[in-house]
Structure formats: structure tokens, C-alpha cells
Design an enzyme around this catalytic site. Structure first.
Site, short mmCIF file in Angstrom:
data_model
loop_
_atom_site.label_atom_id
_atom_site.label_comp_id
_atom_site.label_asym_id
_atom_site.label_seq_id
_atom_site.Cartn_x
_atom_site.Cartn_y
_atom_site.Cartn_z
N TYR A 1 -0.62 -2.48 11.66
CA TYR A 1 -0.88 -1.73 10.44
C TYR A 1 -2.34 -1.29 10.45
O TYR A 1 -3.21 -2.01 10.95
CB TYR A 1 -0.67 -2.61 9.19
N ASP B 1 5.87 -0.65 1.15
CA ASP B 1 5.77 -0.52 -0.31
C ASP B 1 5.70 0.93 -0.71
O ASP B 1 5.38 1.81 0.11
CB ASP B 1 4.49 -1.21 -0.81
#
Lengths: 266, 266
Positions: free
Chosen positions: A110, A52
């Protein structure tokens, strides 16, 4: 034709994510422009995933086909000389023609970072969510345990997800606390890192998990609510989407066998 | 009237140093503007020292006199709410009226960071000098030893220095190597930190020391040349001034006795 696998590190603050968007200004655009400058080829690179706007990458692999004869050991420096300072190629390798940076990926990790200290860290301000309010990290750790395993993650995915299946496997979900190098006081919560390793992640998945875990840490939800939220298979059951700047694609792992022929890592 | 001592942390990338300049855009300007916004007072703050454009501070004390009655524990948050994100007040305390952040300082420490890895670290790019060429850190450590003690540092000071005396005392001069969290390869030199602690530093002194030490690390000079350079008492004898972005004011120390009455640290 050669298939090149590269790993890129970027500060996502000034980009609309990795993947090319109609509005431009993505990491992919910058890399494709650098390749065009180097080889003259107009090609499309294939990332191991999207990120994103505002999300960072410590190690994000991508691959592309080229007919250039430039030796593999020269690519990294040549591309870095054409890229902005917030994007750096850190590794380059030639891989078998059927290797695909996304489809061949076995594990992705992540990391989401929360600064729990009273004052934000000036030097890491674009890479941390600042949350000076008290967080119960033991409860957050307990909540994370419910995520491990194979589940339908619809509750933790963006409503705009276009994936046919929301079933994913989380292999590891941990929380680590480090004391800040800049501010160290006895009343400080420190820097909280949440690490999630899985076979794949849905749109906004890590950020919604973190947004929900923060509510667990704040005492607004119980750790076992994570289980109930998963079972609801409904985005409304989970908490808010945490700010993108605290998120970093940490690593993407492949099976060594698929990288074979890759003797020329540089 | 009250005398307030505060400690500020800043990313100096976008500023022309700490101290007010005719051209504006300094850290001092930002802090004075924030104080004006909070109390309505137009006052001058006094820093514990100057920093050059692009230099950072992990902990830089400054003091100022105010007639405001705002309780000491509220200042930090109130000022941070008025400051840009790259400047944060991390501590505030009320001190005796005769306390002076610069004149009362006993020890100052600067840290200079050199990234010796092949690829710059994207996340620390504004806080490190990138030097991928081979450096002999043992020779650099040896060179540092000649700086410890009381010397005339004219050779390591800007020609524009206006100080009456260039005699300063260096208490400690060390070199530490850490492996980078982002890039870790067997062929990597790691991140090199040079730490200098002294009773005071002249204009550009740390940067000229580092510029000269880099020549020692590159084999262009010998460690014992540092001694000869000191003895020359001539700026021309030393090496170049290293880039400002690798430099950080690390800490400033005071005698506890001078801070007495300071029970209300927040």
C-alpha cells in the site's frame, strides 16, 4: 469453466470501496455489471482484498469463474468499454482453477501519500492528504522501522475487525519524498509517500499507522512510541485513522509457480 | 489603490474556461466571488490569457486593483479558503500599478499531454488525450521544428479568431516521452508531452497544432507538411482541433524588471 485473473486500477473517490455493500456503488458492482453485459452471466468476482470508501487502487487483482469462451486477449477492451472512466481493467490472464486472488497473494503493498506543501495539488487533490504543517520525516522513518517484522497489529486495527488473528508480517516500511511537479519552492516539504509491504493488512491498518506516524512527524510522539503502541495490543494506544483519500493499493504479488499455465497474459 | 499579481492553478474539467462567459461557471467568476467575499469589493480580475472549456492551468497569472489593506502574505490562504478545491491560488505579490498580467507577459508555455498506452490512466484521465494507436514521435518532433520562429499562424487558429494579426513567434517546440507510473509494459508508448513556448497564442492554436501533429504521428501527413500548412494561411489546410482536456497552461514569464518592487512574494 475457466478461472480468469484480472487487475483493475480505479479512482476510489466516488465509490464505497471495492467490495459489494448493501448500499451499492462499489467497484465490484461495476465490474460484475460489466461482465453481465458482456457474457450474460451473473457471477461474483473475488477481490484480492477490500478497500475502504475513497481508497484508490493502482493494481488490484480479482478473479472469477466463467463459462464464456471469449478469448483472454479480448476481455480487457470488452470490459473497459462497459466500465466507467474511473475504473479500468489493465491486465487479464487465464489461471489454474485453484488459483485465488486473495488466498494465493504473497505480498501486498500500500502507498499513502501526504502533500506537505503549503498549497494542495489541484490535480492530485483526491489522492493526497494535505498536511502543510512541519513534519519530521527522519523521525517518521525511524518510527516505521519498528513496524517491520511479525507483530500483533491489534493496536493498528479497527475495533470492528473480525479477523481471528491480528498477527501480520511487514516486510518493508519506507518513506520517500518527491518534489511536486506543480509547486516547487525552497520552503516546500514536497510530497511524502509511505510504502508498506506485508503478507496482509487488517481493516484500517495502513490508515491508523499513518495517523500515528503523522503524530510522530509533528513531534507529539517519539519514534520509539511505535514499539510501545504495538506492545499495548490496544487500538486506544495508537493515533487517529488518516483520511482514506491518501491511500492507494499499490500492488499484489503472487508466486510465479501459482500463475503457471498463464502464458496468455495480454 | 494596489495592484496584486496572483498565480492560480486549476483543474479546468468542470469550468467553461478561465474568462467570464454569459453562461457563467468560469474560473474568473469563482475568483471574483472569493475576492468579494474577502474584501467586499466587486472587482474585475485580468487574466494573462483565456483558456477554453476543459483546459487546465498549472500556473496562470492574473492581476487586479484593490483598495483593501490586507497584507499581501495573507491573501493566498484567505482566497483559497473561499475557492472550490479544483482552484488554488499558489502565489500572490504586489506589483507596480502599470503592470498588466497579459500585456507584460514575455513568454507563455503550454503543455499538451497524450497518453499513448493501451489503457487510459485512471488518475490522469481528465488531463490526457488517450491515443493508444501507434505514433511516430520522431516524425512529430521533426514537424514541430517547422513551427519555431515568427510565422503567420492563421492556419493554426480558430476561424473565430478576432485578432488583427495572426503573426506570433514560437521560441521552443519540443516533445518528451515519459513512462507511465501506473502502467509500464514493454509494448507501451508511454506518455507524450508536447511543449510550446511563444510570445502569445491564438484561439485553439495549440490544440490545432496538436491535432495536426497527431496526423503526422499516424503517418497521414509528413513532417514537412507543417511548413506547407503554415504557408497556406488557411485553417482548412491544418488538421482537427485536439480535445481540450489534454491541454495545460504551463507557465507565463515576465521580465524581472517589470515585477520590481515585488519583494513581498509569499
Amino acid at each position: 469453466m475457466r478461472n480468469l485473473l484480472m487487475t483493475v486500477c480505479y479512482d476510489g473517490t466516488n465509490y464505497y470501496g471495492f467490495q459489494t455493500q448493501p448500499g451499492g456503488n462499489t467497484v465490484q458492482d461495476c465490474i460484475e455489471e460489466a461482465i453481465k453485459g458482456l457474457t450474460g452471466e451473473v457471477i461474483k468476482i473475488h477481490g484480492s482484498g477490500r478497500t475502504d470508501a475513497g481508497v484508490h487502487a493502482r493494481q488490484q487483482p480479482f478473479h472469477f469463474m466463467t463459462s464464456s469462451k471469449i478469448p483472454i486477449e479480448r476481455w480487457r477492451m470488452a470490459l473497459n468499454g462497459r466500465l466507467p472512466a474511473d475504473i479500468r481493467i489493465i491486465e487479464a490472464a487465464e489461471v489454474p482453477l485453484d488459483f485465488h486472488s486473495r488466498r494465493s497473494a504473497k505480498r501486498k503493498t500500500y502507498r499513502y501519500t501526504i502533500n506537505g506543501n503549503r498549497v494542495p495539488d489541484v490535480f492530485w487533490r483526491n489522492y493526497q492528504l494535505h498536511h502543510p504543517g512541519k513534519l519530521d520525516t527522519a523521525a517518521m522513518r525511524e518510527g516505521l522501522r519498528y513496524l517491520v517484522g511479525t507483530h500483533d497489529f491489534t493496536s493498528f486495527a479497527s475495533r470492528h475487525s473480525t479477523k481471528a488473528s491480528h498477527v501480520r508480517t511487514i516486510y518493508e516500511a519506507t518513506l520517500e519524498v518527491e518534489t511536486s511537479p506543480v509547486y516547487s519552492g525552497s520552503n516546500e516539504q514536497g510530497i511524502i509517500h509511505i510504502l508498506l509491504t506485508g503478507n496482509g493488512f487488517l481493516q484500517h491498518m495502513v490508515r491508523i499507522i499513518v495517523g500515528t506516524l503523522l503524530e510522530v512527524g509533528e513531534g507529539k510522539r517519539k519514534p520509539e512510541d511505535i514499539k510501545t503502541i504495538l506492545e499495548a495490543v490496544n487500538r486506544k494506544a495508537a493515533g487517529p485513522t488518516a483520511e482514506s483519500k491518501g491511500l492507494m493499493l499499490w500492488s499484489v504479488e503472487y508466486d510465479a509457480i501459482e500463475l503457471k499455465g498463464n502464458e496468455e497474459r495480454c
